[in-house]
Design a protein around this motif. Structure first.
Motif, short mmCIF file in Angstrom:
data_model
loop_
_atom_site.label_atom_id
_atom_site.label_comp_id
_atom_site.label_asym_id
_atom_site.label_seq_id
_atom_site.Cartn_x
_atom_site.Cartn_y
_atom_site.Cartn_z
N CYS A 242 41.34 38.90 44.74
CA CYS A 242 42.75 39.14 44.41
C CYS A 242 43.32 37.93 43.65
O CYS A 242 43.15 36.77 44.08
CB CYS A 242 43.55 39.38 45.68
SG CYS A 242 45.28 39.78 45.37
N SER A 263 46.05 49.39 51.83
CA SER A 263 45.14 48.95 50.78
C SER A 263 45.65 47.62 50.20
O SER A 263 46.80 47.23 50.43
CB SER A 263 45.08 50.00 49.66
OG SER A 263 46.33 50.06 48.97
N THR A 265 46.36 47.05 47.12
CA THR A 265 47.47 47.39 46.21
C THR A 265 48.76 47.59 46.99
O THR A 265 49.84 47.13 46.56
CB THR A 265 47.13 48.66 45.42
OG1 THR A 265 46.11 48.36 44.45
CG2 THR A 265 48.35 49.19 44.68
N GLU A 266 48.70 48.24 48.16
CA GLU A 266 49.90 48.42 48.97
C GLU A 266 50.42 47.10 49.50
O GLU A 266 51.64 46.87 49.57
CB GLU A 266 49.61 49.39 50.11
CG GLU A 266 49.43 50.83 49.64
CD GLU A 266 48.94 51.75 50.74
OE1 GLU A 266 49.36 52.93 50.75
OE2 GLU A 266 48.14 51.32 51.59
N GLY A 269 52.19 45.44 46.66
CA GLY A 269 53.46 46.08 46.35
C GLY A 269 54.52 45.84 47.41
O GLY A 269 55.65 45.45 47.12
N ALA A 274 53.24 41.86 43.67
CA ALA A 274 52.83 42.53 42.44
C ALA A 274 53.85 42.38 41.32
O ALA A 274 53.51 42.56 40.14
CB ALA A 274 52.59 44.02 42.70
N ASP A 458 46.50 40.63 36.94
CA ASP A 458 46.07 41.26 38.19
C ASP A 458 47.27 41.81 38.96
O ASP A 458 47.22 42.93 39.48
CB ASP A 458 45.32 40.23 39.04
CG ASP A 458 44.81 40.81 40.34
OD1 ASP A 458 43.82 41.55 40.32
OD2 ASP A 458 45.42 40.53 41.39
N THR A 461 48.70 44.98 37.26
CA THR A 461 47.78 46.11 37.48
C THR A 461 48.06 46.73 38.84
O THR A 461 48.13 47.97 38.99
CB THR A 461 46.32 45.65 37.39
OG1 THR A 461 46.08 45.08 36.09
CG2 THR A 461 45.36 46.81 37.62
N HIS A 462 48.24 45.88 39.86
CA HIS A 462 48.58 46.38 41.20
C HIS A 462 49.96 47.01 41.22
O HIS A 462 50.19 48.01 41.91
CB HIS A 462 48.52 45.24 42.21
CG HIS A 462 47.13 44.87 42.63
ND1 HIS A 462 46.31 45.73 43.32
CD2 HIS A 462 46.41 43.73 42.43
CE1 HIS A 462 45.14 45.14 43.56
NE2 HIS A 462 45.17 43.93 43.03
N ALA A 465 49.67 50.51 39.90
CA ALA A 465 48.97 51.37 40.86
C ALA A 465 49.85 51.66 42.08
O ALA A 465 49.83 52.79 42.62
CB ALA A 465 47.67 50.69 41.29
N PHE A 466 50.62 50.67 42.52
CA PHE A 466 51.51 50.86 43.67
C PHE A 466 52.57 51.92 43.37
O PHE A 466 52.81 52.83 44.18
CB PHE A 466 52.18 49.52 44.01
CG PHE A 466 53.21 49.60 45.09
CD1 PHE A 466 52.85 49.87 46.41
CD2 PHE A 466 54.56 49.38 44.80
CE1 PHE A 466 53.82 49.94 47.42
CE2 PHE A 466 55.52 49.45 45.80
CZ PHE A 466 55.15 49.72 47.10
#
Length: 562
Positions: A242, A263, A265-266, A269, A274, A458, A461-462, A465-466
């Motif tokens: 990460c 996750s 990503t979560e 977020g 993020a 990075d 990107t998260h 996705a979040f």
């Protein structure tokens, strides 16, 4: 017949790097320097200490002597200042003594080798025991023995050569020039070696004090050693990859807590990591992404994950004994409770995990993206960046998913428009302006620029996705307006990530590229402007989404997923 060199001749040669010339100056004037020091300190042993420090200072600052004919008055002033400084610090109160003076009080024995440090100290310990049998005060004799054993332990930090120089100077009372002849080196090397020895012994003494302090103050009732199984964490090494190391460390801790199995990503977020961007305003150095007030951001972010937390330190300065004790105590309690802790700058200036401790060995078992090994208690908070920050999960809290999302979006919007941060650093959308200005001024630090791009790419990107994940959840719940807004915001942040990917190809980490090359910098400026425009549009979508969610929350009964 050769004439003896004058002080002026010797000073001139010493300035040119001739250590022997300075050694001759010392030989000529050491006795005068000692008399000056003795007249102020009134203690022969402290006077010797003062002379050594003063001569080292004189050697290092010889280039500042304007009039070579004024060497003696100049040296006199250095000796006097050194003596007064030590007296002000109270160093006279300890009655510091050389080992030779201690030896003089011991009974001579054929069993001891007076040229060997360990032999002398072992003999002196034994002689105290023998004296004890002849009616000495047992408590005083025990204190003396412990003192000598402490000295032995302190001097273990020296190399073989350093110990030899130490013994020659303190036991055999050789001058630096004589030691230089003995070891086939120069007098200036001997001065440097003596200075290094003093420094190492002082550091080791400081470590011993830390150890004593911790032994006296650590909470009783906890096991002497404990560790948390790494099996859960090893199922995924994703946390080490990460770009935002704090979020990675939190993700690694989650399996040990009562939080949901979020996750990565979560985690990025919901903690709002993020959506963050901080840069150093002048040159975009590597410190930028981590330079903000951690405490409120980390605390609020963990609450969004349903976790209570406690921290020690601020990550900015090496710890005092009290703060080190607080950090170690936090680690011990958390590990015994079965939860590792997150800690700053274990083996690199990023966040990692501490999963075990050993009071007997005074070691912490730690891991980050760079290494997995043990750290002495007294070295915690003394890494590359030189600051202590330990964060432990202390419990769970009741927070509905929609509340967590609202809090995270509020944090993201607040940050985008400029939250309070350190002097010299800029965050949010304004950070893009400073970044662009640094490229225009050709002041970009290559490694810091490449690192910031990697972390930001990075993160965005998260972020995309979040937001896409939220849109998917809300579509199932029938919140169509929220779905479209989340999807539009995700599209903007995805566009930011794509632009940053282009920048990353220009300035790969750690190779860094050539950001101050005029032809390259123009391309970078264009891409940063594009990234800023996309992010501004993304923040506006976040604001719209936030208002929509707040309205839904205020006017209707909200389901757990919103």
């Amino acid at each position: 017949m050769e004439h003896e060199a004058t002080d002026g001749d010797l000073i001139e040669r010493a300035r040119g790097g001739d250590g022997e010339a300075f050694g001759e100056l010392v030989r000529r004037h050491r006795s005068k320097a000692y008399d000056w020091a003795r007249s102020v300190a009134r203690d022969p042993f402290l006077a010797e200490d003062i002379v050594q420090e003063a001569l080292l200072r004189a050697f290092l600052h010889l280039g500042t002597l304007a009039d070579m004919n004024r060497f003696l008055p100049w040296l006199h002033r250095i000796v006097r200042n050194e003596a007064l400084m030590k007296l002000r610090k109270g160093e006279f109160s300890g009655k510091e003594r050389t080992f030779t003076a201690l030896i003089g009080s011991a009974t001579v024995s054929s069993e001891v080798d007076w040229a060997d440090l360990d032999s002398i100290l072992y003999y002196m310990c034994g002689s105290r025991e023998r004296d004890g049998g002849r009616g000495g005060d047992p408590s005083a004799l025990l204190a003396q023995k412990e003192f000598l054993e402490t000295i032995r332990q302190l001097l273990r930090c020296l190399t073989g050569k350093e110990r030899a120089v130490f013994e020659a100077y303190f036991f055999r009372q050789l001058s630096p020039s004589e030691i230089a002849l003995l070891f086939g080196t120069s007098a200036d090397n001997v001065y440097q070696s003596l200075s290094r020895v003093r420094s190492k012994v002082k550091i080791e003494r400081s470590r011993e004090r830390y150890r004593d302090y911790l032994r006296e103050t650590l909470e009783p009732g906890l096991p002497e050693r404990a560790s948390v199984s790494t099996v859960l964490r090893r199922k995924s090494q994703e946390w080490k990859r990460c770009g935002t190391s704090f979020a990675g460390a939190v993700y690694a801790l989650l399996p040990y807590t009562q939080a949901k199995p979020y996750s990565l990503t979560e985690v990025m977020g919901l903690t709002s990591q993020a959506f963050r961007l901080t840069v150093e305003a002048e040159c975009i150095d590597v410190s930028g992404p981590s330079m903000y007030f951690w405490e409120p951001v980390f605390h609020d972010g963990l609450l969004n994950l349903g976790l209570e937390s406690e921290h020690a330190g601020d990550g900015g300065v090496p710890p005092s004994p009290f703060m080190l004790h607080k950090g170690i105590s936090l680690i011990r309690k958390s590990v015994v409770a079965g939860i590792p802790v997150a800690a700053w700058d274990l083996f690199s200036p990023e966040f990692g995990i501490i999963s075990g401790y050993d009071d007997r060995e005074q070691l912490l078992h730690a891991e980050d993206a760079k290494a997995r090994k043990s750290i002495p208690y007294d070295q915690l908070g003394k890494g590359i960046s030189g600051g202590l920050f330990v964060l432990a999960v202390t419990g769970s809290c009741e927070l509905l998913p929609w509340e967590a999302v609202l809090n995270a979006l509020r944090m993201a919007v607040r940050h985008a428009y400029g939250e309070r941060t350190f002097v010299g650093y800029v965050c949010g959308l304004t950070a893009y302006d400073c970044w662009i200005e640094a490229f225009r001024n050709r002041t970009v630090q290559p490694l810091g620029n490449a690192y910031t791009i990697r972390v930001l790419r990075d993160a965005r990107t998260h972020a995309a996705a979040f937001l896409e994940g939220l849109a998917g959840q809300w579509a199932k719940a029938g919140y169509d307006t929220s779905v479209s807004m989340a999807a539009e915001a995700a599209e903007k942040y995805s566009a930011v990530a794509a632009v940053l990917m282009e920048l990353e190809r220009l300035f790969p980490f750690p190779q860094s590229g050539a950001p101050n090359d005029p032809s390259v910098s123009q391309t970078a400026i264009r891409l940063l402007l594009q990234a800023k425009n996309e992010e501004e549009a993304g923040v506006l979508e976040l604001k719209r989404l936030l208002r929509c969610l707040e309205l839904i929350a205020a006017t209707s009964e909200v389901e757990g997923t919103l």
